[in-house]
Motif scaffolding. Sequence first.
Motif, mmCIF file in Angstrom:
data_model
loop_
_atom_site.group_PDB
_atom_site.id
_atom_site.type_symbol
_atom_site.label_atom_id
_atom_site.label_comp_id
_atom_site.label_asym_id
_atom_site.label_seq_id
_atom_site.Cartn_x
_atom_site.Cartn_y
_atom_site.Cartn_z
ATOM 1 N N ALA A 273 65.525 19.653 72.977
ATOM 2 C CA ALA A 273 65.272 20.969 72.371
ATOM 3 C C ALA A 273 65.232 20.873 70.845
ATOM 4 O O ALA A 273 64.437 21.553 70.168
ATOM 5 N N LYS A 274 66.106 19.987 70.319
ATOM 6 C CA LYS A 274 66.107 19.793 68.864
ATOM 7 C C LYS A 274 64.791 19.196 68.386
ATOM 8 O O LYS A 274 64.238 19.604 67.363
ATOM 9 N N ILE A 275 64.292 18.197 69.158
ATOM 10 C CA ILE A 275 63.015 17.567 68.775
ATOM 11 C C ILE A 275 61.881 18.590 68.859
ATOM 12 O O ILE A 275 61.010 18.651 67.985
ATOM 13 N N ILE A 276 61.913 19.412 69.944
ATOM 14 C CA ILE A 276 60.883 20.460 70.074
ATOM 15 C C ILE A 276 60.936 21.409 68.891
ATOM 16 O O ILE A 276 59.906 21.800 68.325
ATOM 17 N N HIS A 277 62.166 21.751 68.481
ATOM 18 C CA HIS A 277 62.313 22.674 67.346
ATOM 19 C C HIS A 277 61.782 22.045 66.059
ATOM 20 O O HIS A 277 61.095 22.711 65.263
ATOM 21 N N GLU A 278 62.077 20.763 65.832
ATOM 22 C CA GLU A 278 61.611 20.090 64.617
ATOM 23 C C GLU A 278 60.082 20.028 64.574
ATOM 24 O O GLU A 278 59.460 20.256 63.523
ATOM 25 N N GLU A 279 59.473 19.682 65.718
ATOM 26 C CA GLU A 279 58.011 19.589 65.751
ATOM 27 C C GLU A 279 57.380 20.960 65.555
ATOM 28 O O GLU A 279 56.361 21.103 64.862
ATOM 29 N N ALA A 280 57.960 21.986 66.174
ATOM 30 C CA ALA A 280 57.426 23.337 65.981
ATOM 31 C C ALA A 280 57.573 23.780 64.526
ATOM 32 O O ALA A 280 56.688 24.447 63.960
ATOM 33 N N THR A 281 58.701 23.405 63.925
ATOM 34 C CA THR A 281 58.910 23.739 62.507
ATOM 35 C C THR A 281 57.881 23.059 61.622
ATOM 36 O O THR A 281 57.348 23.638 60.673
ATOM 37 N N GLN A 282 57.599 21.788 61.970
ATOM 38 C CA GLN A 282 56.593 21.054 61.183
ATOM 39 C C GLN A 282 55.228 21.731 61.289
ATOM 40 O O GLN A 282 54.515 21.889 60.298
ATOM 41 N N MET A 283 54.838 22.144 62.514
ATOM 42 C CA MET A 283 53.571 22.842 62.693
ATOM 43 C C MET A 283 53.557 24.163 61.935
ATOM 44 O O MET A 283 52.566 24.528 61.288
ATOM 45 N N SER A 284 54.693 24.868 62.005
ATOM 46 C CA SER A 284 54.785 26.152 61.304
ATOM 47 C C SER A 284 54.662 25.973 59.794
ATOM 48 O O SER A 284 53.990 26.747 59.107
ATOM 49 N N ASN A 285 55.301 24.901 59.269
ATOM 50 C CA ASN A 285 55.219 24.635 57.817
ATOM 51 C C ASN A 285 53.790 24.315 57.389
ATOM 52 O O ASN A 285 53.332 24.748 56.331
ATOM 53 N N MET A 286 53.085 23.544 58.228
ATOM 54 C CA MET A 286 51.716 23.180 57.875
ATOM 55 C C MET A 286 50.825 24.417 57.864
ATOM 56 O O MET A 286 50.021 24.623 56.942
ATOM 57 N N ILE A 287 50.986 25.269 58.887
ATOM 58 C CA ILE A 287 50.172 26.496 58.943
ATOM 59 C C ILE A 287 50.532 27.422 57.784
ATOM 60 O O ILE A 287 49.661 28.041 57.166
ATOM 61 N N SER A 288 51.826 27.515 57.464
ATOM 62 C CA SER A 288 52.256 28.362 56.346
ATOM 63 C C SER A 288 51.673 27.869 55.027
ATOM 64 O O SER A 288 51.267 28.668 54.167
ATOM 65 N N SER A 289 51.625 26.526 54.881
ATOM 66 C CA SER A 289 51.053 25.966 53.651
ATOM 67 C C SER A 289 49.575 26.298 53.542
ATOM 68 O O SER A 289 49.070 26.649 52.460
ATOM 69 N N LEU A 290 48.873 26.183 54.670
ATOM 70 C CA LEU A 290 47.444 26.518 54.659
ATOM 71 C C LEU A 290 47.219 27.979 54.288
ATOM 72 O O LEU A 290 46.369 28.312 53.460
ATOM 73 N N LEU A 291 48.008 28.864 54.915
ATOM 74 C CA LEU A 291 47.848 30.291 54.618
ATOM 75 C C LEU A 291 48.243 30.619 53.187
ATOM 76 O O LEU A 291 47.579 31.416 52.511
ATOM 77 N N ALA A 292 49.317 30.014 52.705
ATOM 78 C CA ALA A 292 49.761 30.273 51.335
ATOM 79 C C ALA A 292 48.722 29.809 50.327
ATOM 80 O O ALA A 292 48.421 30.509 49.352
ATOM 81 N N PRO B 112 52.515 16.786 67.246
ATOM 82 C CA PRO B 112 53.698 17.609 67.591
ATOM 83 C C PRO B 112 53.507 18.408 68.869
ATOM 84 O O PRO B 112 54.472 18.629 69.621
ATOM 85 N N LEU B 113 52.258 18.849 69.138
ATOM 86 C CA LEU B 113 52.027 19.575 70.388
ATOM 87 C C LEU B 113 52.288 18.683 71.598
ATOM 88 O O LEU B 113 52.864 19.126 72.610
ATOM 89 N N ALA B 114 51.833 17.425 71.491
ATOM 90 C CA ALA B 114 52.076 16.493 72.606
ATOM 91 C C ALA B 114 53.574 16.258 72.792
ATOM 92 O O ALA B 114 54.078 16.185 73.925
ATOM 93 N N THR B 115 54.265 16.148 71.651
ATOM 94 C CA THR B 115 55.727 15.943 71.732
ATOM 95 C C THR B 115 56.397 17.159 72.367
ATOM 96 O O THR B 115 57.255 17.034 73.262
ATOM 97 N N ILE B 116 55.995 18.356 71.911
ATOM 98 C CA ILE B 116 56.573 19.590 72.455
ATOM 99 C C ILE B 116 56.272 19.699 73.944
ATOM 100 O O ILE B 116 57.153 20.040 74.762
ATOM 101 N N GLN B 117 54.989 19.418 74.273
ATOM 102 C CA GLN B 117 54.607 19.524 75.675
ATOM 103 C C GLN B 117 55.382 18.533 76.533
ATOM 104 O O GLN B 117 55.868 18.868 77.632
ATOM 105 N N GLY B 118 55.542 17.279 76.056
ATOM 106 C CA GLY B 118 56.244 16.256 76.838
ATOM 107 C C GLY B 118 57.696 16.592 77.052
ATOM 108 O O GLY B 118 58.212 16.528 78.185
ATOM 109 N N TYR B 119 58.384 16.990 75.984
ATOM 110 C CA TYR B 119 59.806 17.275 76.109
ATOM 111 C C TYR B 119 60.050 18.566 76.867
ATOM 112 O O TYR B 119 61.035 18.688 77.614
ATOM 113 N N SER B 120 59.160 19.541 76.721
ATOM 114 C CA SER B 120 59.352 20.786 77.480
ATOM 115 C C SER B 120 59.163 20.536 78.966
ATOM 116 O O SER B 120 59.868 21.108 79.814
#
Length: 579
Positions: A385-404, A359-367
């Motif tokens: 921007a939508k794709i960047i938002h989806e990838e960032a959301t996916q990263m956020s969900n994964m980090i949230s799951s780890l923290l939870a 997702p970082l590569a996707t965010i970096q490429g589209y940005s």
Amino acid sequence: MKRKNLILRSAFILMVVTLVIVNVFNQLERQNYQSTIKLDYMDSVRYSLTQVEKNLNVAPDVSVILVEANQSQELNQELTSTDLSKLIQTDFLRSSDGLEFMRNPQVEPLYFSYQNEKNVPYSFFAIAKKTDAGTLLVSKDASIFEVYVHNKEMLDFGLVFSLFTIVFVLLFFLDKRIFTRILEMTELAYEYSENKFSNSIEIKSNDQIDNLAIAINKIGKTLEASNLINTQERKLLEHVYDFMETGVIYVEEDFTIHELNTLGQRFFTSFIKNDEGRYGIEQFYEDLIMETCHSKEMKQVEIQQNQMIFDIRFILVELNESADTHGILLLVKDITTDKQLMSIREDLITNVSHDLRTPLATIQGYSEAIKDDIAETLEEKNEMAKIIHEEATQMSNMISSLLALSRIKAGYSKLSKELVYLPEFFQKVLNRFYESLQREEITCDLVIEEGIGYYQMDEDKMHHAIYNLIDNAIRYSAEKGTRRKRYIHIEVRLDELVDDLLFIISDNGIGISQESIPFIFERFYKDDKARTSPKNNGSGIGLSLVQTVVKEHGGKIEVESKLNQGTSFMIRLPLLEDV
């Protein structure tokens, strides 16, 4: 058990022997004394005869009788007592012994003891000698000698009786005061040796015997305390042995097997035992045991048995200081989970790096595309921007799951239960997957049993758990074209048999291998066969989080799956409230 009183018997024998020896010596002394007195009497009679022959006066206690032609005459005019002389003349000289004595006079004096017709006793020492005038009979009264002998016998009898009485009283005292007490102490010592500590010795005085009794009582208390401690420690060790995660097996030098704990017995029966072997064990382990005995060094091997991995250590145990008696201790530990966790940890960095890099590569490429005005139209920019938002959301969900998951495992997370309307709850979860389901062309249906309404639970946490299960069903769905219809089925119903509320989420995706099912709820675990699809980029923590949330609610989660057929997860929650 009745035991022989050797002390009492030995003391009795010793005292009896002592009495016998005393009596024997007393008898010998009496006989010796009697012989001495007898010789004195005989010498006196012999001397008196010599004096008579010389016409000299004799002692006043000596009778001198001249016997001639059946006539007798007392010659000692100084005789103090004539009773003996008269008895000799009237009784003795007329008796057969007297006649024989007079016909054949003896050179040495003789002792005579008689009773006359009136039962009057008389005794004397006498010697006879023939002369021209007739036969001279010289005698001396022996009544004093008889009295001495009688008194000596009575004295000896009294002495022996007194000694026997003293011995009896002494033995009775010793038996009552010493031997019986010693027997009590002996019996008590045997009871202590059998771990029986209910009895003790009564203290009666303050002598040496009772001091010994006090010491034995103290020893009993000490042994009882030590035995209690040892029993507790033994039971504790038994529990430790039975519940420790390492199987313990002890093999003696003759290959006699001892299973020291339950796990060791199970491991021995599973793969070490072999009834066809020389010692009842597999040849592989026999060789390692022999090698350990010879080298006296610890051996460690890892084996794989029935898809499980075991670490086995062979340790030499010397049983005495000379080291000529020994055995081998086998410590068997199941390290399957450790090995798998090690592999999972090694893959963690790779998995997380991969999950974040994409997702970082996707965010970096589209940005960069937006930055460099590669996207020409507003629609293209909005799509990027939508794709960047989806990838960032996916990263956020994964980090949230780890923290939870970390917070829950550490015990910092608490449930916030409230009544949740289940039809609305599941519809909210499904709404989040509307676009994904449309894009993947997956049919999802929700069936809630009639009558089910509210349930008390932590809505946010359970929402996260159900979300992960549906997300996995989408991730691991079958490839398009391999199924006539791809679907996800969600069912909510009651299990009236055990009063459970069931959430069932089923799919006809690629499934889970049977080897992986026992480990899918571990953190960071991924089924290798499920990674073949490029869309399966999960972090491996979703199912672990689901299981933790379900357990927090007092429930449990079950799974059934077959490769290339589908998977079904069933959550069982206790029916605490009306639904």
